[in-house]
Design an enzyme around this catalytic site. Structure first.
Site, PDB file in Angstrom:
ATOM      1  N   LYS A 183       0.891  -1.162   0.000  1.00 27.15           N
ATOM      2  CA  LYS A 183       0.000   0.000   0.000  1.00 27.15           C
ATOM      3  C   LYS A 183       0.925   1.206   0.000  1.00 27.15           C
ATOM      4  CE  LYS A 183      -1.708   2.879   2.262  1.00 27.15           C
ATOM      5  NZ  LYS A 183      -1.604   4.370   2.156  1.00 27.15           N
ATOM      6  N   GLY A 240       5.084   3.454  11.251  1.00 29.14           N
ATOM      7  CA  GLY A 240       4.427   4.754  11.270  1.00 29.14           C
ATOM      8  C   GLY A 240       3.980   5.138  12.661  1.00 29.14           C
ATOM      9  N   SER A 241       2.874   5.860  12.725  1.00 27.48           N
ATOM     10  CA  SER A 241       2.395   6.412  13.988  1.00 27.48           C
ATOM     11  C   SER A 241       1.707   5.359  14.842  1.00 27.48           C
ATOM     12  CB  SER A 241       1.412   7.553  13.727  1.00 27.48           C
ATOM     13  OG  SER A 241       0.195   7.041  13.192  1.00 27.48           O
ATOM     14  N   GLY A 244      -2.002   5.045  13.675  1.00 25.32           N
ATOM     15  CA  GLY A 244      -2.140   4.269  12.454  1.00 25.32           C
ATOM     16  C   GLY A 244      -1.913   2.788  12.690  1.00 25.32           C
ATOM     17  N   GLU A 264       5.704  -1.165  13.755  1.00 24.29           N
ATOM     18  CA  GLU A 264       6.739  -0.415  14.480  1.00 24.29           C
ATOM     19  C   GLU A 264       6.232   1.013  14.564  1.00 24.29           C
ATOM     20  OE1 GLU A 264       9.081   2.441  14.801  1.00 24.29           O
ATOM     21  OE2 GLU A 264      10.015   1.728  12.965  1.00 24.29           O
ATOM     22  N   CYS A 301      12.484   7.340  13.853  1.00 26.92           N
ATOM     23  CA  CYS A 301      11.795   6.701  14.973  1.00 26.92           C
ATOM     24  C   CYS A 301      12.734   6.464  16.145  1.00 26.92           C
ATOM     25  CB  CYS A 301      11.156   5.391  14.537  1.00 26.92           C
ATOM     26  SG  CYS A 301      12.252   4.322  13.595  1.00 26.92           S
ATOM     27  N   GLU A 392       5.651  11.159  22.146  1.00 27.94           N
ATOM     28  CA  GLU A 392       6.614  11.462  21.090  1.00 27.94           C
ATOM     29  C   GLU A 392       6.185  12.720  20.338  1.00 27.94           C
ATOM     30  OE1 GLU A 392       8.663   9.376  17.144  1.00 27.94           O
ATOM     31  OE2 GLU A 392       6.738   8.642  17.904  1.00 27.94           O
TER      32      GLU A 392
END
Length: 524
Positions: A183, A240-241, A244, A264, A301, A392
């Site tokens: 995606k 990502g977040s 998400g 992650e 990250c 974060e």
């Protein structure tokens, strides 16, 4: 040339009416390419093709899959400057970063190819029958790892190459024997299309089944949601977040057949500055951490978002020097106006919390989407009492926490959520004195560093890029390094199976010549 179409196996498709463009954050304007978002029919076609491809691809030899991965790396390299230029136009990141990330992407593919050639990753275990055993005979039982099936990989915003289309998730899943549907991330869809074209060329050249790879465009969440819910998808990779990752995790667990989501989701990566580090080397560490905090506009990250030290003159001096050094560095553009806006909102929200002292809040109004760094300072008690300070802030941001004593420092570490990394700065002899700190940190992280900076993740067999929740959804696995292949497989045992019908990895004469665990002893 960028087509803007979806790649469903070797076919290009653009049946939908919804279109979008990517964005150049430095020029502060949309790029020229127009992308067609995948329709439900195109999603179903890609998954069905992957499902059929799996029937053949799962049995492709390690040597042939290695040839495929090496060919992907070569085809990516053959894209030349077009890939580098496109990457820069869509990310705002410099050419040097683009070339470095391309090298890392090719290196990951070749590393997994080497794993496949060697072959022992399947963890073959053989325990032969003992028909004379009393009181009951023992069966012949053999075990190895097998691929799960089609995998959906979500491209990451902050790594358009190394964590996206042909990044670690895709490379490891293909190595495991799983077809991949990417995606594509909407911020770098053109970069993704170029890399996808390289993967498809490599698949055709090496005779892989059509559907072993597809790339679907999407500007929103709908395509990703449909992919995760599709009954023929067997696992998901995401970088990502937190929001998400957890949305996908929830969708996957609500399915009739739940599937694993290996997400992650970032962290604040605490750094513990022990007394000797501040007394003997404080200025040097301050300069190094100024660079680490601002590296890539803080969009890593592993960005060190929290520095803990014992309150006093040495920590005050470190914080001053860090503030002085960080404003000397040229601010960088962030990946997208939306990310830049969220960064401004995040640092503003934390800056006005009770007890917070703003040491640096550099504003940059000259260049669009350019993030000035922020350094905050707070006492340990305030940090403990305010969970907002634990969140974060994605960007060049960090908080210095002055702890009253070692006990309070341990309490802070115990209260933190799971992290990707944790770092100890100091002298080796201090590790015994502060063993409680080390133990508390180790419980919270996937990678613990001594006298270094957490930014920069080596791709190797011993790397762990993951950690206790919410750094990742499953702390037993890594998304970087060759062990990442373990996410996409499951163990299968064969009991009393005729030798000639066993997988080659489990046959008596070991035709693959791989390392196996036979009767409790590793041998080849």
């Amino acid at each position: 040339m960028i087509s803007g179409k979806n790649l469903i196996g070797s076919k290009m498709s653009a049946n939908g009416e919804k279109t979008y463009r990517t964005f150049n954050p430095i020029a502060n304007q949309e790029n020229e390419w127009i992308f067609n978002e995948a329709t439900t029919a195109e999603i179903n076609e890609a998954v069905a093709l992957a499902h059929e491809a799996f029937k053949e691809y799962k049995d492709v030899s390690g040597e042939k899959k290695a040839e495929f991965l090496n060919s992907i790396a070569s085809e990516i390299e053959a894209l030349g400057d077009e890939l580098i230029d496109t990457y820069c136009l869509e990310s705002g990141l410099p050419e040097g970063r683009a070339r470095g990330e391309r090298g890392r992407t090719m290196g990951q593919l070749r590393a997994f190819a080497n794993v496949l050639k060697e072959g022992s990753w399947v963890e073959a275990v053989i325990e032969k029958a003992q028909p004379e055993r009393e009181p009951m005979p023992k069966s012949d039982i053999r075990k190895m790892l097998f691929p799960l099936g089609p995998v959906v990989v979500f491209g990451a915003s902050n790594f358009p190459l190394a964590f996206s289309t042909a990044g670690g998730d895709t490379a490891s899943a293909l190595a495991a024997g799983c077809p991949v549907i990417v995606k594509s991330h909407p911020m770098h869809a053109a970069t993704g299309e170029l890399v996808s074209s390289a993967i498809i060329k490599a698949a055709v050249k090496t005779g892989m089944p059509n559907g072993v790879f597809s790339n679907l465009n999407s500007s929103g969440v709908e395509v990703g949601q449909q992919l995760v819910k599709h009954p023929k998808v067997k696992a998901v990779g995401f970088t990502g977040s937190y929001h998400g990752g957890m949305a996908l995790y929830k969708l996957a667990n609500e399915r009739k057949e739940p599937i694993p989501v290996f997400a992650e989701m970032g962290s604040i990566n605490p750094v513990i500055a022990l007394p000797s580090a501040l007394q003997n080397n404080g200025d040097n560490w301050a300069a190094k951490y100024a660079g680490s905090i601002t590296l890539g506009a803080g969009q890593f990250c592993t960005n060190p978002g929290l520095v803990l030290g014992l309150e006093g003159n040495d920590l005050d001096s470190f914080a001053r020097t860090l503030s002085q050094e960080i404003v000397k560095l040229q601010p960088s553009a962030m990946l997208h106006p939306n990310i830049y806006t969220k960064y401004l909102e995040g640092k503003q929200e934390l800056s006005v919390q009770n007890g917070v002292e703003v040491l640096v809040n550099q504003e940059n109004t000259a260049n669009a989407n350019t993030a000035g760094p922020a350094i905050l300072r707070v006492m340990g008690g305030e940090f403990l009492s305010n969970n907002k300070l634990h969140q974060e802030v994605f960007g060049p941001f960090s908080i210095v926490v002055a702890c009253e004593n070692v006990a309070q420092m341990e309490e802070i570490l115990d209260q933190l959520e799971g992290q990707l990394t944790g770092t100890i700065l100091g002298e080796a002899e201090e590790l015994k004195t502060y063993s409680g700190i080390v133990d508390s940190l180790q419980e919270k992280v996937g990678r613990i560093l001594f006298n270094g900076v957490p930014t920069g993740v080596e791709v190797c067999s011993s790397m762990v890029h993951g950690g206790p929740f919410p750094a990742s959804t499953d702390p037993r696995f890594t998304s970087v390094g060759t062990s990442a292949i373990k996410r996409w497989v499951r163990p299968v045992s064969f009991q009393d199976w005729p030798n000639e019908f066993l997988p080659q990895a489990l046959q008596d004469d070991n035709p693959l010549k791989i390392v196996r665990l036979e009767e409790g002893t590793y041998c080849k």
